[in-house]
Design a protein around this motif. Structure first.
Motif, PDB file in Angstrom:
ATOM      1  N   ARG A  90       0.812  -1.221   0.000  1.00 26.46           N
ATOM      2  CA  ARG A  90       0.000   0.000   0.000  1.00 26.46           C
ATOM      3  C   ARG A  90       0.846   1.271   0.000  1.00 26.46           C
ATOM      4  O   ARG A  90       0.306   2.376  -0.104  1.00 26.46           O
TER       5      ARG A  90
ATOM      6  N   TRP B 168       5.388   0.820  -6.896  1.00 25.51           N
ATOM      7  CA  TRP B 168       4.156   0.456  -7.607  1.00 25.51           C
ATOM      8  C   TRP B 168       4.460  -0.614  -8.657  1.00 25.51           C
ATOM      9  O   TRP B 168       3.720  -1.603  -8.793  1.00 25.51           O
TER      10      TRP B 168
ATOM     11  N   GLY C  42      -2.469  -2.811  -3.217  1.00 24.28           N
ATOM     12  CA  GLY C  42      -3.320  -1.846  -2.525  1.00 24.28           C
ATOM     13  C   GLY C  42      -4.753  -2.286  -2.338  1.00 24.28           C
ATOM     14  O   GLY C  42      -5.508  -1.643  -1.611  1.00 24.28           O
TER      15      GLY C  42
END
Length: 325
Positions: free
Chosen positions: A207, A227, A239
């Protein structure tokens, strides 16, 4: 919050760049979000830095394999001193999991650093060449690592290892995998249990993809990189609410029953907050925790600032943790 480099680290990082023939103030490259290929190509810089490590004599390297759940033979490279290998008494060992953001890295890339740690600690390191994403998505990487642990645990006596004194040791993504392996070992009833987990700037939380603009100029591993790595591992679901703690250990609701833990990270690392939270939660759950937060250094500071005082301090603390398995 105001961020700044440790001056000694910054000077040593410039020196490392000069040794490599790069401009001393060369900016850290940035890579397109989601572009695994570009991020892998960018990792060549880390390989060049790691290649600066001197050759370490007297270390015996042996290749083994462990059988993963899907039948894949996971390569494991043992690094041992000649003296430790010939010892008549059972010795401790470290199952070592390399870094690479879940998408690159290998035992070979980190080999010189691993040999240096073995020479300094006299503790055998069994380095796992786990498969990486996106070619191998969760749970393949962590299951590869767990298969290696079970192999080392079951073969320990024949290898001269005390299976009650095996630690999992990991750097960055490898630190996250080490934490996940500890959770697996607890939940699957490994007996005797893991003796210690040593987590070096571990990558724990999928996250963590929201930028802090004040920190951005100091990053060597960015939120875009994070990411990219997490979504490669989790098939684009980073996430979301369905992520397993075996993928992202920060997700674990129960941290009880875990082994003694060493964790360190720099204040200029995007993992600093998640690592501190994990350390505090482990301590609250009853684990013995050794926590180090190094001021003014980014992710991978031990390689860029190779001669810095803070690097030597961190290295000494990490090696002491290994010697106390």
């Amino acid at each position: 919050m105001t961020y700044k480099f440790d001056p000694d680290y910054q000077a040593c990082a410039r020196q490392t760049f000069e040794e490599l023939g790069f401009p001393p103030d060369r900016p850290t490259p940035r890579f397109p979000k989601g572009d695994v290929k570009a991020r892998r190509e960018g990792a060549s810089f880390a390989k060049v830095i790691l290649a600066l490590e001197p050759e370490v004599p007297g270390i015996v390297k042996t290749r083994y394999t462990a059988l993963a759940k899907d039948g894949y033979e996971v390569p494991i490279f043992a690094y041992r001193t000649e003296t430790e290998q010939k010892s008549a008494t059972l010795q401790p060992a470290a199952l070592y999991l390399h870094g690479g953001g879940m998408i690159f890295g290998s035992s070979e890339v980190f080999e010189q650093a691993t040999k240096s740690d073995v020479a300094a600690t006299s503790v055998a390191h069994f380095s796992v060449d786990y498969r990486v994403a996106p070619e191998a998505r969760h749970p393949t990487p962590v299951e590869d690592c767990y298969a290696a642990l079970v192999w080392l645990h079951s073969q320990a006596k024949d290898l001269g290892i005390d299976n009650s004194r095996i630690a999992v040791v990991g750097l960055s993504a490898g630190g996250g995998l080490a934490a996940a392996v500890s959770l697996m070992a607890r939940d699957r009833g490994l007996n005797p249990p893991i003796a210690k987990q040593i987590l070096q700037c571990p990558m724990l939380d999928d996250r963590n993809i929201k930028p802090d603009e004040a920190l951005a100029p100091f990053m060597t591993w960015s939120w875009d990189d994070n990411w990219t790595g997490w979504n490669a591992l989790l098939e684009g679901k980073a996430g979301s609410s369905s992520i397993s703690a075996y993928a992202a250990p920060a997700r674990a609701e129960n941290l009880g029953g875990l082994p003694a833990t060493y964790i360190d990270v720099g204040t200029l690392d995007i993992f600093a907050k998640e690592d501190e939270d994990f350390a505090l939660r482990l301590k609250k759950a009853g684990a013995e925790v050794e926590w180090h937060l190094y001021q003014g250094v980014p992710h991978g500071f031990e390689f860029r600032g190779r001669q810095s005082k803070i690097m030597h301090k961190a290295q000494s603390n990490r090696r002491a943790a290994v010697q106390n398995i």
